[in-house]
Motif scaffolding. Structure first.
Motif, PDB file in Angstrom:
ATOM      1  N   ARG A   1       0.839  -1.207   0.000  1.00 17.23           N
ATOM      2  CA  ARG A   1       0.000   0.000   0.000  1.00 17.23           C
ATOM      3  C   ARG A   1       0.874   1.258   0.000  1.00 17.23           C
ATOM      4  O   ARG A   1       0.606   2.209  -0.722  1.00 17.23           O
ATOM      5  CB  ARG A   1      -0.939  -0.001   1.205  1.00 17.23           C
ATOM      6  N   LEU A   2       1.923   1.256   0.822  1.00 17.48           N
ATOM      7  CA  LEU A   2       2.810   2.420   0.903  1.00 17.48           C
ATOM      8  C   LEU A   2       3.546   2.676  -0.411  1.00 17.48           C
ATOM      9  O   LEU A   2       3.847   3.822  -0.740  1.00 17.48           O
ATOM     10  CB  LEU A   2       3.842   2.229   2.024  1.00 17.48           C
ATOM     11  N   ALA A   3       3.854   1.615  -1.150  1.00 16.07           N
ATOM     12  CA  ALA A   3       4.621   1.736  -2.393  1.00 16.07           C
ATOM     13  C   ALA A   3       3.833   2.423  -3.505  1.00 16.07           C
ATOM     14  O   ALA A   3       4.410   2.822  -4.524  1.00 16.07           O
ATOM     15  CB  ALA A   3       5.097   0.358  -2.864  1.00 16.07           C
ATOM     16  N   GLY A   4       2.536   2.559  -3.335  1.00 22.24           N
ATOM     17  CA  GLY A   4       1.724   3.259  -4.332  1.00 22.24           C
ATOM     18  C   GLY A   4       1.644   2.492  -5.637  1.00 22.24           C
ATOM     19  O   GLY A   4       1.248   1.334  -5.661  1.00 22.24           O
ATOM     20  N   LYS A   5       2.068   3.114  -6.720  1.00 22.57           N
ATOM     21  CA  LYS A   5       1.970   2.502  -8.049  1.00 22.57           C
ATOM     22  C   LYS A   5       3.059   1.469  -8.315  1.00 22.57           C
ATOM     23  O   LYS A   5       2.977   0.727  -9.283  1.00 22.57           O
ATOM     24  CB  LYS A   5       2.025   3.586  -9.122  1.00 22.57           C
ATOM     25  N   ARG A   6       4.083   1.444  -7.483  1.00 23.59           N
ATOM     26  CA  ARG A   6       5.189   0.497  -7.683  1.00 23.59           C
ATOM     27  C   ARG A   6       4.744  -0.913  -7.325  1.00 23.59           C
ATOM     28  O   ARG A   6       4.221  -1.168  -6.253  1.00 23.59           O
ATOM     29  CB  ARG A   6       6.376   0.889  -6.806  1.00 23.59           C
ATOM     30  N   THR A   7       4.944  -1.850  -8.252  1.00 23.01           N
ATOM     31  CA  THR A   7       4.721  -3.255  -7.959  1.00 23.01           C
ATOM     32  C   THR A   7       5.983  -3.782  -7.294  1.00 23.01           C
ATOM     33  O   THR A   7       7.085  -3.659  -7.840  1.00 23.01           O
ATOM     34  CB  THR A   7       4.434  -4.058  -9.246  1.00 23.01           C
ATOM     35  N   ILE A   8       5.828  -4.349  -6.117  1.00 24.06           N
ATOM     36  CA  ILE A   8       6.980  -4.857  -5.379  1.00 24.06           C
ATOM     37  C   ILE A   8       7.455  -6.155  -6.024  1.00 24.06           C
ATOM     38  O   ILE A   8       6.691  -7.120  -6.119  1.00 24.06           O
ATOM     39  CB  ILE A   8       6.630  -5.059  -3.898  1.00 24.06           C
ATOM     40  N   PRO A   9       8.721  -6.194  -6.473  1.00 18.60           N
ATOM     41  CA  PRO A   9       9.237  -7.397  -7.122  1.00 18.60           C
ATOM     42  C   PRO A   9       9.454  -8.562  -6.172  1.00 18.60           C
ATOM     43  O   PRO A   9       9.769  -8.388  -4.996  1.00 18.60           O
ATOM     44  CB  PRO A   9      10.580  -6.943  -7.697  1.00 18.60           C
ATOM     45  N   VAL A  10       9.253  -9.753  -6.717  1.00 18.75           N
ATOM     46  CA  VAL A  10       9.576 -11.001  -6.030  1.00 18.75           C
ATOM     47  C   VAL A  10      10.737 -11.629  -6.811  1.00 18.75           C
ATOM     48  O   VAL A  10      10.649 -11.790  -8.028  1.00 18.75           O
ATOM     49  CB  VAL A  10       8.357 -11.972  -6.023  1.00 18.75           C
ATOM     50  N   VAL A  11      11.831 -11.931  -6.100  1.00 24.55           N
ATOM     51  CA  VAL A  11      13.028 -12.450  -6.751  1.00 24.55           C
ATOM     52  C   VAL A  11      13.338 -13.838  -6.190  1.00 24.55           C
ATOM     53  O   VAL A  11      13.352 -14.028  -4.965  1.00 24.55           O
ATOM     54  CB  VAL A  11      14.236 -11.506  -6.555  1.00 24.55           C
ATOM     55  N   ALA A  12      13.559 -14.789  -7.088  1.00 21.44           N
ATOM     56  CA  ALA A  12      13.926 -16.150  -6.691  1.00 21.44           C
ATOM     57  C   ALA A  12      15.410 -16.364  -7.010  1.00 21.44           C
ATOM     58  O   ALA A  12      15.885 -15.962  -8.084  1.00 21.44           O
ATOM     59  CB  ALA A  12      13.093 -17.167  -7.453  1.00 21.44           C
ATOM     60  N   PHE A  13      16.108 -16.989  -6.087  1.00 25.52           N
ATOM     61  CA  PHE A  13      17.526 -17.318  -6.271  1.00 25.52           C
ATOM     62  C   PHE A  13      17.662 -18.827  -6.304  1.00 25.52           C
ATOM     63  O   PHE A  13      17.298 -19.507  -5.337  1.00 25.52           O
ATOM     64  CB  PHE A  13      18.357 -16.736  -5.116  1.00 25.52           C
ATOM     65  N   THR A  14      18.155 -19.337  -7.419  1.00 30.20           N
ATOM     66  CA  THR A  14      18.329 -20.769  -7.606  1.00 30.20           C
ATOM     67  C   THR A  14      19.817 -21.086  -7.571  1.00 30.20           C
ATOM     68  O   THR A  14      20.613 -20.420  -8.267  1.00 30.20           O
ATOM     69  CB  THR A  14      17.750 -21.214  -8.959  1.00 30.20           C
ATOM     70  N   GLU A  15      20.185 -22.074  -6.758  1.00 27.62           N
ATOM     71  CA  GLU A  15      21.610 -22.416  -6.640  1.00 27.62           C
ATOM     72  C   GLU A  15      22.122 -22.976  -7.963  1.00 27.62           C
ATOM     73  O   GLU A  15      21.425 -23.731  -8.648  1.00 27.62           O
ATOM     74  CB  GLU A  15      21.832 -23.423  -5.509  1.00 27.62           C
ATOM     75  N   THR A  16      23.335 -22.564  -8.314  1.00 28.13           N
ATOM     76  CA  THR A  16      23.967 -23.048  -9.546  1.00 28.13           C
ATOM     77  C   THR A  16      24.934 -24.170  -9.206  1.00 28.13           C
ATOM     78  O   THR A  16      25.536 -24.158  -8.138  1.00 28.13           O
ATOM     79  CB  THR A  16      24.702 -21.915 -10.281  1.00 28.13           C
ATOM     80  N   PRO A  17      25.067 -25.136 -10.114  1.00 32.36           N
ATOM     81  CA  PRO A  17      25.991 -26.260  -9.847  1.00 32.36           C
ATOM     82  C   PRO A  17      27.444 -25.822  -9.907  1.00 32.36           C
ATOM     83  O   PRO A  17      27.793 -24.832 -10.442  1.00 32.36           O
ATOM     84  CB  PRO A  17      25.686 -27.256 -10.956  1.00 32.36           C
TER      85      PRO A  17
END
Length: 166
Positions: A150-166
């Motif tokens: 709500r506070l962020a207004g028009k900004r969509t808050i990103p969701v970031v996934a981190f996948t371990e690399t071999p």
């Protein structure tokens, strides 16, 4: 071994208390300005077991600066989903994305340390129905995320996934 698993549906009275603390302006200011400076050292010294948050699982994200190319270390709250570390780029409800978000978009290969484990990961911003599912888990896990949205207004808050690399 891998990054320590964190179930976002487990719930905790301590998490709800922490959400209340950061749900007001002074609490957000402390969490944004003071805690990250203390947490960088505290998390390193305790091998990822202690942070100022105390009630939320924290990781140390080491990313490369989007503009400077310098390595940056940022303590962040996380949960896991299917072996991935999930982080919300809430910036405490600011109208701007956090710096670390731009860094991982520009340089998605990062190092993450949590709970005594360190590994190399690849960042990916999540969108669509998968983002909505993870956002729902995030707001269950940390209720103040809904307020930040709500506070962020028009900004969509990103969701970031981190996948371990071999």
């Amino acid at each position: 071994m891998g990054i320590p698993e964190v179930d976002p549906t487990a719930g905790s009275p301590l998490l709800r208390h922490g959400a209340r603390v950061t749900g007001n302006k002074p609490g957000r200011w402390l969490a944004r300005r003071v805690a990250p400076r203390v947490d960088r050292q505290l998390l390193r010294l305790s091998k990822g077991k202690l942070s100022t948050a105390m009630v939320t699982p924290e990781l140390l994200l080491v990313s490369t600066g989007a503009k400077t190319g310098q390595r940056r270390t940022t303590p962040l709250t996380y949960f896991t989903d299917g072996g991935r570390a999930i982080v919300i780029a809430s910036n405490y409800g600011s109208s701007r994305h956090p710096s670390w978000y731009y860094n991982v978009l520009a340089h998605p290969r990062v190092t993450i340390s949590a709970g005594g484990y360190t590994g190399e990961f690849l960042a990916q911003e999540i969108s669509g129905s998968e983002r909505n599912r993870l956002w729902g888990l995030a707001t269950t896990f940390i209720p103040s995320y809904a307020q930040y949205e709500r506070l962020a207004g028009k900004r969509t808050i990103p969701v970031v996934a981190f996948t371990e690399t071999p």
